[in-house]
Scaffold this motif. Structure first.
Motif, short mmCIF file in Angstrom:
data_model
loop_
_atom_site.label_atom_id
_atom_site.label_comp_id
_atom_site.label_asym_id
_atom_site.label_seq_id
_atom_site.Cartn_x
_atom_site.Cartn_y
_atom_site.Cartn_z
N TYR A 115 -51.15 90.59 49.40
CA TYR A 115 -50.99 89.35 50.15
C TYR A 115 -50.51 88.22 49.24
O TYR A 115 -50.78 88.22 48.04
CB TYR A 115 -52.33 88.95 50.79
N THR A 117 -51.64 85.32 49.14
CA THR A 117 -52.75 84.39 48.85
C THR A 117 -53.92 85.21 48.29
O THR A 117 -53.99 86.41 48.55
CB THR A 117 -53.24 83.69 50.14
N ALA A 119 -57.31 87.02 48.29
CA ALA A 119 -57.99 87.59 49.46
C ALA A 119 -59.07 88.55 48.98
O ALA A 119 -59.12 88.92 47.81
CB ALA A 119 -56.98 88.32 50.35
N ASN A 120 -59.93 88.94 49.91
CA ASN A 120 -60.97 89.91 49.53
C ASN A 120 -61.18 90.95 50.61
O ASN A 120 -62.29 91.29 50.97
CB ASN A 120 -62.29 89.19 49.21
N PHE A 121 -60.07 91.48 51.12
CA PHE A 121 -60.17 92.45 52.21
C PHE A 121 -60.83 93.74 51.71
O PHE A 121 -61.85 94.17 52.26
CB PHE A 121 -58.77 92.72 52.78
N ASN A 124 -61.96 91.64 45.77
CA ASN A 124 -61.48 90.31 45.42
C ASN A 124 -60.22 90.45 44.59
O ASN A 124 -60.23 91.13 43.56
CB ASN A 124 -62.54 89.57 44.60
#
Ligand SMILES: *[C@@H]1O[C@H](CO)[C@@H](O)[C@H](O)[C@H]1NC(C)=O
Ligand SMILES: *[C@@H]1O[C@H](CO)[C@@H](O)[C@H](O)[C@H]1NC(C)=O
Ligand SMILES: *[C@@H]1O[C@H](CO)[C@@H](O)[C@H](O)[C@H]1NC(C)=O
Ligand SMILES: *[C@@H]1O[C@H](CO)[C@@H](O)[C@H](O)[C@H]1NC(C)=O
Length: 262
Positions: A115, A117, A119-121, A124
């Motif tokens: 991504y 930006t 993110a922490n899907f 982290n």
């Protein structure tokens, strides 16, 4: 990888199956064509590899080179002991394959969550994590050990927050609850995947017979190989969607490893 595959394909399948309930669907990163022979079997690995190559050819080449070195050094006990130290493994690893899988997971999952930006899907990660991994690899002197380079890059995925004391390279750690995928795969969602010569991963082949035998061994079931496309379609999907499945928005960035399958 699959956890979200399920989220994403489900939106479009739900719309197709229950048109009286759902007026439309947003299916983002939904590889509904990653079945049978609809999409080239190597497309997933090829896209991951292309993502890394697009950042730096050196980065791609280092990763491509690491697998043979790993197999060679991990071929005996002394080598595995050394590698366990290099990889800061919590416990001495039993096979070079585990280390290879550990690295491949980091590169593959990072490509899936590349991504723009932070993110922490899955973990982290900073913005553009593939670019960041390649920066790490490119910052080593050319002659440095490829294993050190690959390990440092993979650490971005496993330890970006810097709070890991050691890495669980082997074992039952399943932080994202993905183990259920094996069962799903072995019942109704067989996705053939292979590696091509465009790939930075080790060669991989696929055969329905071997998959079926593996599934029988692990789970005591034989997969229904073509169930998905029988149930939801897939071949001539443009005609299907036009006639029966309006209002489905499929969105993908081309860097998404699933993009070629949906
Ligand atoms: C282990 O493998 C390495 C690399 O192939 C080799 O150099 C080394 O001599 C081997 N050591 C033993 C104890 O077999
Ligand atoms: C994780 O990162 C921190 C901070 O850079 C470092 O001190 C630590 O050794 C790392 N853990 C592992 C297992 O490499
Ligand atoms: C990969 O294989 C294809 C077909 O066999 C060939 O045309 C292509 O040049 C090869 N690419 C590389 C990078 O080796
Ligand atoms: C299937 O399994 C056999 C026996 O283990 C092996 O020789 C063959 O290469 C496998 N085929 C594929 C396509 O993986």
């Amino acid at each position: 990888m699959i956890l979200w595959l399920l989220f994403l394909v489900l939106a479009s399948w739900f719309r197709l199956k229950y048109p009286h309930v759902a007026m439309g669907a947003v299916a983002s990163s939904a590889p509904i064509l990653q079945f049978d022979d609809i999409t080239p079997w190597s497309s997933f690995d090829d896209t991951v590899s292309q993502d890394f190559k697009s950042e730096s050819l050196n980065c791609f080449s280092v990763i491509k080179a690491v697998w043979d070195v790993l197999d060679d050094r991990g071929s005996n006990h002394t080598g595995l002991l050394e590698l366990s130290k290099t990889f800061r493994a919590c416990k001495t690893v039993q096979s070079a394959d585990s280390l290879g899988n550990w690295l491949a997971t980091a590169f593959t999952y990072t490509a899936m969550v590349d991504y723009p930006t932070p993110a922490n899907f899955m973990m982290n990660l900073p913005a553009y994590p593939v670019k960041e991994m390649c920066k790490i690899i490119d910052s080593f002197p050319t002659g440095a050990d490829v294993i050190d380079k690959a390990f440092a890059a993979a650490s971005l995925y496993y330890n970006y927050t810097g709070d890991q004391k050691c890495f669980q390279v082997e074992g039952d750690d399943d932080p994202h609850g993905l183990n259920g995928w094996g069962w799903q795969y072995c019942t109704e969602m067989v996705m053939p995947m292979t590696g091509s010569n465009e790939s930075m991963f080790p060669p991989a082949s696929f055969s329905y017979e071997n998959t079926s035998e593996d599934c029988l061994r692990y789970y005591g079931v034989r997969p229904r190989m073509h169930w998905i496309t029988t149930e939801y379609g897939g071949h001539k999907i443009d005609k299907v969607l036009k006639r029966f499945g309006s209002n489905i928005i499929f969105s993908n960035g081309m860097r998404d490893p699933w993009s070629r399958g949906g």
